[in-house]
Design a protein around this motif. Structure first.
Motif, PDB file in Angstrom:
ATOM      1  N   ASN A  72       0.805  -1.217   0.000  1.00 36.26           N
ATOM      2  CA  ASN A  72       0.000   0.000   0.000  1.00 36.26           C
ATOM      3  C   ASN A  72       0.834   1.259   0.000  1.00 36.26           C
ATOM      4  O   ASN A  72       0.485   2.247   0.606  1.00 36.26           O
ATOM      5  CB  ASN A  72      -0.934   0.028   1.230  1.00 36.26           C
TER       6      ASN A  72
ATOM      7  N   ASP B 188      -6.010  -5.516  -8.118  1.00 30.32           N
ATOM      8  CA  ASP B 188      -4.722  -5.810  -7.487  1.00 30.32           C
ATOM      9  C   ASP B 188      -3.656  -4.769  -7.773  1.00 30.32           C
ATOM     10  O   ASP B 188      -2.727  -4.595  -7.006  1.00 30.32           O
ATOM     11  CB  ASP B 188      -4.202  -7.177  -7.984  1.00 30.32           C
ATOM     12  N   VAL B 193      -7.376   2.110  -6.271  1.00 29.55           N
ATOM     13  CA  VAL B 193      -7.766   1.049  -5.335  1.00 29.55           C
ATOM     14  C   VAL B 193      -6.808   1.026  -4.156  1.00 29.55           C
ATOM     15  O   VAL B 193      -7.198   0.870  -2.990  1.00 29.55           O
ATOM     16  CB  VAL B 193      -7.771  -0.315  -6.058  1.00 29.55           C
ATOM     17  N   ASN B 194      -5.534   1.229  -4.482  1.00 30.66           N
ATOM     18  CA  ASN B 194      -4.503   1.253  -3.455  1.00 30.66           C
ATOM     19  C   ASN B 194      -4.760   2.347  -2.428  1.00 30.66           C
ATOM     20  O   ASN B 194      -4.764   2.113  -1.229  1.00 30.66           O
ATOM     21  CB  ASN B 194      -3.147   1.503  -4.138  1.00 30.66           C
ATOM     22  N   SER B 197      -7.610   1.757  -0.236  1.00 29.62           N
ATOM     23  CA  SER B 197      -7.436   0.720   0.785  1.00 29.62           C
ATOM     24  C   SER B 197      -6.826   1.299   2.051  1.00 29.62           C
ATOM     25  O   SER B 197      -6.937   0.709   3.122  1.00 29.62           O
ATOM     26  CB  SER B 197      -6.575  -0.426   0.243  1.00 29.62           C
ATOM     27  N   TRP B 198      -6.173   2.472   1.942  1.00 30.15           N
ATOM     28  CA  TRP B 198      -5.704   3.124   3.163  1.00 30.15           C
ATOM     29  C   TRP B 198      -6.871   3.486   4.063  1.00 30.15           C
ATOM     30  O   TRP B 198      -6.742   3.555   5.269  1.00 30.15           O
ATOM     31  CB  TRP B 198      -4.964   4.432   2.841  1.00 30.15           C
ATOM     32  N   PRO B 202     -12.255  -2.186   0.911  1.00 31.48           N
ATOM     33  CA  PRO B 202     -11.714  -3.462   0.438  1.00 31.48           C
ATOM     34  C   PRO B 202     -11.404  -3.394  -1.052  1.00 31.48           C
ATOM     35  O   PRO B 202     -12.075  -2.709  -1.800  1.00 31.48           O
ATOM     36  CB  PRO B 202     -12.845  -4.462   0.719  1.00 31.48           C
ATOM     37  N   ARG B 203     -10.371  -4.122  -1.428  1.00 28.61           N
ATOM     38  CA  ARG B 203      -9.948  -4.077  -2.811  1.00 28.61           C
ATOM     39  C   ARG B 203     -10.922  -4.797  -3.721  1.00 28.61           C
ATOM     40  O   ARG B 203     -11.273  -5.923  -3.483  1.00 28.61           O
ATOM     41  CB  ARG B 203      -8.580  -4.745  -2.966  1.00 28.61           C
ATOM     42  N   SER B 204     -11.317  -4.110  -4.775  1.00 31.20           N
ATOM     43  CA  SER B 204     -12.177  -4.772  -5.754  1.00 31.20           C
ATOM     44  C   SER B 204     -12.029  -4.006  -7.048  1.00 31.20           C
ATOM     45  O   SER B 204     -11.555  -2.879  -7.066  1.00 31.20           O
ATOM     46  CB  SER B 204     -13.637  -4.754  -5.304  1.00 31.20           C
TER      47      SER B 204
END
Lengths: 306, 357
Positions: A72, B188, B193-194, B197-198, B202-204
């Protein structure tokens, strides 16, 4: 305006009060302008980040890249360095051919567009002939009576232009909006010059080539750039009409390649490869951009006056 | 001296067939030499009346100059438009062409408005409207705000940077912009998305999410066009009389109030006109970018009228292409656009003094 005089006539303490109020406003405005500038800079960075991100990712090593993403991280430098993916794409002969096609279509297409637009704009800018009003209506009409996607397609088919580059060069050559823009440029040429030229016996052909075109080079450059950008970036009709791999311009090739990369299984390699391809596609535009920026600004401003 | 010059002039007239170009500068010089001659001539010229055109000898050239554009317009606008109208009343097939395909009256129209599967007319209409309205709601004020911010900035460096960076995305092609977006949203590997996610998202693959599609599209449009759109407002802003600002600050108005009472009213006509034009385009959405972003997952939100036309006629799909229906929808698009702009223009005329025509 009342207040100005009131300030001058006020007593000493009032003057002190109004000056300090003035000073306070000054600092409040000053703070505001600093905040404004800071916001603008932040905005610029945010706007730039996507392109920047693609740059650094395109030269990143997929393994380091995967690690960074999985952790991340916020990327500001390339992760590992490799030019392999860019070089891979550059070795692809298809890309060079597609670039050549794009260049050819842009130059030819813009030339045709300019020919149609300059002659039409000249006619539209003529004063003293009643028929011009009718002609103007006809031209403006083409902005609204647009045939739909399918009618355009069958029309190109019926004219036998499918599968050849003429099929994208001619059908999309004329933009009434650009022509009207050019007409505005032409109408800035004073009527005295017209009259004296006509007195000297100049024909319209002569006036157009000797007076109007040389005097309107900035305007012509502007709409030329408008047309050129559309040609360079266009893909939809190119794909539909050309139908042959060796005729495709760059954007269509990029679209197909990116699809292929996306369908292949390899995730992070695919991503780096895709970004590398994107970089190859946008570098020319980015290099030219600073030089042509002002033409677009001018064009928009003149267009808004209309 | 006069006779010499007059002789020169007659030579020029005979020379008009030769392709030697006389300098425009030379012409201007010559004409400035005999102003008196000009004055006399002008008086007699004006007697011809404006309706005849001054230089009747060469007026035929106007028609010749218009010919290329006219032929183009006939071949590529008027003829296909008429065939569009005709096709909408037919069960069109390519092999039979316009003159051979059977007439089916209003069947295509009825089918279009009453179809239910895979998309109903209302869902297409709704998708188109919602998408366009969102783009407008997000992008329109942003462009104005950006223009004001750039205008108010006193630093040339900041101005230059802001203008360049906001203008640059406009030149990037649709293919690249959309694929950038696709990459950024991959589960991914995508950077957006990254970042999300912080914040615990959720990643999708966000692009497959129908609910998110409109926002994604609107934000992508914003990124690409806000700089370009702000140019018009910048032009209008620089046309505002600066003495108005001085008067306002004399009267004790701070920056904010100045913006409300001087700036915004000053560019109000521009805002209204661009708003009219944009509302006129509300139903005729550009299909290129939507098509590029369309996936099976987001189709319920991303299938708009124009992409439906493509998918039902030209897309290499299995099954029959319904060209007649596609033509109907295309016609519908054009007519609605004209009607919308006319209506909005009338409203604008009543509400303010500004109008398009």
């Amino acid at each position: 305006m009342k207040n100005v005089f009131a300030k001058h006539q006020s007593t000493n303490s009032d003057q002190v009060k109004s000056i300090s109020r003035f000073k306070k406003k000054l600092t409040a405005d000053y703070i505001l302008s600093i905040v404004n500038n800071v916001l603008l800079i932040v905005l610029s960075l945010v706007m730039l980040y996507p392109i920047f991100y693609i740059f650094i990712s395109s030269v990143s090593n997929p393994i380091n890249f995967r690690e960074a993403i999985n952790n991340n991280k916020f990327l500001i430098i390339p992760q590992g360095f490799t030019m392999d993916y860019i070089v891979d794409h550059l070795k692809n002969a298809d890309i060079w051919r597609a670039y050549g096609n794009t260049l050819l279509y842009t130059l030819l297409g813009t030339a045709i567009s300019l020919f149609l637009s300059i002659t039409c704009a000249y006619v539209l800018s003529r004063r003293g002939m009643k028929i011009i009003k009718v002609i103007t209506v006809i031209v403006v009409l083409t902005m609204w009576l647009k045939p739909g996607m399918i009618a355009t397609y069958t029309n190109i088919q019926n004219l036998g232009l499918m599968g050849s580059m003429l099929g994208i060069l001619i059908p999309f050559a004329f933009s009434a909006y650009n022509v009207i823009l050019l007409r505005t440029y032409f109408s800035t040429i004073p009527t005295d010059i017209d009259e004296s030229a006509q007195l000297d016996g100049a024909s319209h052909f002569r006036m157009l080539t000797s007076i109007y075109i040389p005097a309107s080079i900035p305007g012509i450059t502007t709409i030329g750039l408008f047309y050129a950008i559309e040609r360079w970036n266009g893909y939809f009709w190119a794909e539909l009409v050309l139908q042959k791999d060796k005729l495709y311009p760059l954007q269509v090739l990029v679209k197909k390649l990116l699809q292929r990369i996306g369908d292949s299984g390899n995730l992070f390699e695919g991503t780096v490869s895709a970004y590398a391809l994107i970089i190859i596609a946008i570098v020319p535009i980015m290099l030219i951009f600073p030089f042509i920026q002002k033409y677009f600004k001018k064009g928009v401003m003149v267009g808004s006056v209309k | 001296m006069d006779t010499e010059v007059l002789e020169n002039q007659s030579v020029v007239v005979e020379d008009s067939v030769v392709t030697e170009q006389t300098d425009a500068v030379e012409k201007k010089e010559k004409s400035s030499k005999f102003k008196a001659f000009e004055e006399k001539f002008k008086l007699s010229m004006s007697e011809f009346g404006k309706g005849f055109g001054r230089n009747m000898k060469y007026n035929w050239q106007i028609y010749v100059l218009f010919l290329p554009a006219l032929i183009w317009m006939i071949l590529f606008v008027f003829v296909p438009f008429i065939s569009n109208v005709l096709m909408s009343f037919q069960d069109y097939s390519t092999s039979k062409g316009v003159f051979g395909s059977p007439f089916v009256g209003f069947k295509n129209y009825i089918d279009f408005f009453t179809m239910q599967y895979p998309y109903s007319f209302l869902s297409l209409l709704g998708n188109t409207l919602l998408l366009n309205v969102l783009v407008l709601v997000i992008g329109f004020p942003a462009a104005i705000l950006l223009a004001i911010m750039i205008y108010e900035s006193k630093s040339k460096v900041v101005k230059g940077i802001a203008q360049t960076t906001t203008f640059l995305p406009f030149f990037i092609s649709a293919v690249v912009v959309c694929n950038m977006t696709i990459e950024f949203l991959k589960a991914d590997t995508g950077v957006i998305v990254n970042i999300l996610s912080w914040f615990g998202v959720p990643r999708s693959n966000l692009l497959d999410n129908a609910a998110a599609f409109r926002w994604i599209y609107a934000l992508m449009e914003l990124w690409q066009t806000v700089g370009y759109n702000s140019l018009i407002y910048l032009a209008a802003l620089s046309a505002i009389d600066t003495s108005l600002y001085e008067a306002a600050s004399m009267d004790g108005a701070g920056k904010f109030r100045q913006i409300f009472h001087v700036t915004l009213p000053g560019i109000a006509p521009t805002i209204i006109i661009t708003l009219i034009l944009k509302i006129g385009k509300l139903l005729s959405m550009g299909y290129e970018k939507v098509l590029l972003l369309q996936t099976a997952g987001n189709k319920s939100a991303s299938e708009i009228i124009s992409t439906y036309v493509y998918n039902v006629s030209l897309a290499p799909l299995v099954g029959q292409s319904n060209y007649g229906m596609a033509a109907t929808i295309g016609l519908f698009d054009a007519v609605v656009a004209i009607v919308l702009v006319t209506i909005v223009n009338k409203i604008a005329k009543k509400v303010s003094d500004t109008q398009l025509w």
